[in-house]
Scaffold this motif. Structure first.
Motif, PDB file in Angstrom:
ATOM      1  N   ILE A 157       0.842  -1.025  -0.219  1.00 42.43           N
ATOM      2  CA  ILE A 157      -0.319   0.218  -0.142  1.00 42.43           C
ATOM      3  C   ILE A 157       0.553   1.360  -0.311  1.00 42.43           C
ATOM      4  O   ILE A 157       0.091   2.683  -0.316  1.00 42.43           O
ATOM      5  CB  ILE A 157      -0.988  -0.069   1.137  1.00 42.43           C
ATOM      6  CG1 ILE A 157       0.018   0.436   2.351  1.00 42.43           C
ATOM      7  CG2 ILE A 157      -1.750  -1.190   1.328  1.00 42.43           C
ATOM      8  CD1 ILE A 157      -1.069  -0.176   3.533  1.00 42.43           C
ATOM      9  N   SER A 158       2.130   1.026   0.434  1.00 40.11           N
ATOM     10  CA  SER A 158       2.422   2.437   0.553  1.00 40.11           C
ATOM     11  C   SER A 158       4.220   1.790   0.613  1.00 40.11           C
ATOM     12  O   SER A 158       4.194   0.352   1.041  1.00 40.11           O
ATOM     13  CB  SER A 158       2.300   3.334   1.453  1.00 40.11           C
ATOM     14  OG  SER A 158       3.979   4.631   1.808  1.00 40.11           O
TER      15      SER A 158
ATOM     16  N   SER B 254       6.519   3.936   7.954  1.00 41.20           N
ATOM     17  CA  SER B 254       5.874   4.597   8.762  1.00 41.20           C
ATOM     18  C   SER B 254       4.807   4.270   8.397  1.00 41.20           C
ATOM     19  O   SER B 254       3.576   4.678   9.260  1.00 41.20           O
ATOM     20  CB  SER B 254       6.547   5.619   9.100  1.00 41.20           C
ATOM     21  OG  SER B 254       6.388   6.941   7.578  1.00 41.20           O
ATOM     22  N   THR B 255       3.758   4.501   6.918  1.00 42.64           N
ATOM     23  CA  THR B 255       2.748   5.090   6.693  1.00 42.64           C
ATOM     24  C   THR B 255       2.075   3.201   6.416  1.00 42.64           C
ATOM     25  O   THR B 255       1.239   3.507   7.195  1.00 42.64           O
ATOM     26  CB  THR B 255       2.907   5.792   4.937  1.00 42.64           C
ATOM     27  OG1 THR B 255       3.666   6.357   5.051  1.00 42.64           O
ATOM     28  CG2 THR B 255       2.142   5.282   4.449  1.00 42.64           C
ATOM     29  N   VAL B 256       2.596   2.346   6.289  1.00 42.57           N
ATOM     30  CA  VAL B 256       1.998   1.233   6.869  1.00 42.57           C
ATOM     31  C   VAL B 256       1.959   0.713   8.253  1.00 42.57           C
ATOM     32  O   VAL B 256       0.418   0.598   7.633  1.00 42.57           O
ATOM     33  CB  VAL B 256       2.836   0.465   5.669  1.00 42.57           C
ATOM     34  CG1 VAL B 256       2.390  -0.888   6.112  1.00 42.57           C
ATOM     35  CG2 VAL B 256       3.307   0.344   4.123  1.00 42.57           C
TER      36      VAL B 256
ATOM     37  N   LEU C 284       8.515  -0.556  16.427  1.00 45.80           N
ATOM     38  CA  LEU C 284       8.813  -1.029  15.146  1.00 45.80           C
ATOM     39  C   LEU C 284       9.596  -0.479  13.775  1.00 45.80           C
ATOM     40  O   LEU C 284      10.621  -0.384  13.250  1.00 45.80           O
ATOM     41  CB  LEU C 284       7.801  -1.798  14.151  1.00 45.80           C
ATOM     42  CG  LEU C 284       7.831  -3.067  14.725  1.00 45.80           C
ATOM     43  CD1 LEU C 284       6.769  -3.885  14.184  1.00 45.80           C
ATOM     44  CD2 LEU C 284       9.068  -4.171  14.436  1.00 45.80           C
ATOM     45  N   VAL C 285       9.203   1.209  13.788  1.00 50.65           N
ATOM     46  CA  VAL C 285       8.647   2.031  12.977  1.00 50.65           C
ATOM     47  C   VAL C 285      10.560   2.771  13.259  1.00 50.65           C
ATOM     48  O   VAL C 285      11.347   3.527  12.329  1.00 50.65           O
ATOM     49  CB  VAL C 285       8.050   3.742  12.873  1.00 50.65           C
ATOM     50  CG1 VAL C 285       8.648   4.727  11.910  1.00 50.65           C
ATOM     51  CG2 VAL C 285       6.649   3.282  11.924  1.00 50.65           C
ATOM     52  N   VAL C 286      10.974   3.154  14.659  1.00 45.44           N
ATOM     53  CA  VAL C 286      12.194   3.665  15.196  1.00 45.44           C
ATOM     54  C   VAL C 286      12.967   3.281  14.723  1.00 45.44           C
ATOM     55  O   VAL C 286      14.239   3.184  13.926  1.00 45.44           O
ATOM     56  CB  VAL C 286      11.807   4.241  16.366  1.00 45.44           C
ATOM     57  CG1 VAL C 286      13.360   4.168  17.584  1.00 45.44           C
ATOM     58  CG2 VAL C 286      11.195   4.440  17.013  1.00 45.44           C
ATOM     59  N   TRP C 287      13.167   1.636  15.198  1.00 43.07           N
ATOM     60  CA  TRP C 287      14.422   0.037  14.511  1.00 43.07           C
ATOM     61  C   TRP C 287      14.552   0.681  13.358  1.00 43.07           C
ATOM     62  O   TRP C 287      15.103   0.227  12.745  1.00 43.07           O
ATOM     63  CB  TRP C 287      13.681  -1.533  15.233  1.00 43.07           C
ATOM     64  CG  TRP C 287      14.531  -2.245  15.629  1.00 43.07           C
ATOM     65  CD1 TRP C 287      15.650  -1.962  14.767  1.00 43.07           C
ATOM     66  CD2 TRP C 287      14.681  -3.389  16.573  1.00 43.07           C
ATOM     67  NE1 TRP C 287      16.964  -2.967  15.307  1.00 43.07           N
ATOM     68  CE2 TRP C 287      16.081  -3.721  15.990  1.00 43.07           C
ATOM     69  CE3 TRP C 287      13.961  -3.618  17.419  1.00 43.07           C
ATOM     70  CZ2 TRP C 287      16.215  -4.406  17.067  1.00 43.07           C
ATOM     71  CZ3 TRP C 287      14.114  -4.768  18.200  1.00 43.07           C
ATOM     72  CH2 TRP C 287      15.026  -5.426  18.164  1.00 43.07           C
TER      73      TRP C 287
END
Length: 306
Positions: A216-217, A221-223, A283-286
């Motif tokens: 979808i992207s 981070s958008t996902v 998860l995003v930060v990692w």
């Protein structure tokens, strides 16, 4: 669309604050161990005539039980905790209370030896440790086809640290102010919180996996943010219905499961928050390698030229 991921550093700063609060609270007050973890005897009694906690504590002190703990239950009974009592000492105590306050009815009595208490405490710690390790391995196995599957398990366990430290910190304060003790129902509540929180977290992670496969992207981070928003109503509705059930247990069942209900209630709120706002954002930060932003000091603004 709600931008939860965009505020990830605020949420993760809150995570750090909660963990720090829990550590400071536990270091300052500790947890007040119940009879299962520190040995002793527990006696549940009721009186025909009105008796106050203060009068009962004073009478126990006069009888030599200066360290006795007295709690009033919702049913009007008294829970009396003392050092380990022999059958003769228990009979003598009941006779003395009968002489001081009139007819007495015993509804429950049990003792725990120091050896059994130490073994129970050790087994409780092992159970919590095994549960956390099992969660990491299970989630890593479930997401093994994803890039860096271990991250999913590690982020879930970090969020679990938040979910367990909140009730631990609260109970350390309650133990210091109100004399609340931790018992096996408390450990049961912590394990229930661990299981429930991981369930919600896995739901969010599973939606992230689906949306990554759909493409979808190209922005991770958008996902993640889309996945959080898509599962938010499900997590809130499930937690709300569970919250109503736990409140009913707390209000109507009584003191026997009080610790379980209170721990689960606090952990339920913390777990609902962490499953949507903590674990996915970790998860995003990692993924983006942003750990350094928590420690990097921002440069001071330059002074304007005169």
């Amino acid at each position: 669309m709600i931008n939860i991921v965009g505020k990830r550093f605020w949420f993760l700063t809150g995570l750090g604050a909660v963990i720090l609060f829990g550590i400071i609270s536990l270091a300052s007050f500790g947890l007040k161990p119940g009879i299962e973890f520190s040995s002793g005897s527990m006696l549940t009694v009721s009186f025909e005539q009105p008796v106050t906690e203060t009068d009962l504590k004073q009478e126990l002190a006069n009888l030599g039980y200066t360290g006795a703990i007295v709690q009033r239950t919702g049913a009007g009974d008294f829970l009396i905790r003392t050092s380990e009592l022999t059958s003769e000492a228990k009979t003598a105590l009941e006779e003395a209370l009968k002489a001081g306050f009139g007819p007495i009815t015993e509804s429950e009595f049990y003792s725990v030896s120091p050896m059994v208490a130490a073994e129970t405490a050790r087994n409780a710690g092992i159970a919590i440790g095994v549960a956390c390790v099992g969660m990491v391995l299970y989630i890593a196995l479930a997401f093994r086809k994803m890039p860096n599957p271990f991250r999913y398990g590690a982020c879930a366990v970090i969020a679990l640290a938040h979910d367990t430290l909140v009730p631990l910190g609260v109970f350390s304060i309650l133990g210091n102010t109100l004399g609340w003790e931790i018992n096996l129902m408390f450990i049961t509540g912590i394990l229930a919180v661990v299981g429930y929180s991981v369930n919600n977290t896995v739901v969010v992670f599973d939606r992230i996996r689906e949306n990554l496969r759909k493409g979808i992207s190209s922005d991770f981070s958008t996902v993640v943010n889309t996945s959080i928003v898509e599962t938010l109503s499900r997590c809130l509705n499930t937690s709300l219905t569970t919250l109503i059930t736990v409140l009913a247990l707390l209000l109507f069942v009584g003191a026997s499961i009080q610790n379980f209900a209170v721990v689960f209630l606090i952990g339920l709120v913390a777990g609902t928050f962490s499953s949507s706002c903590i674990a996915p954002n970790l998860l995003v930060v990692w993924e983006k390698g942003e750990w350094g932003r928590f420690f990097r000091r921002r440069p001071l603004p330059a002074k304007s030229q005169q």
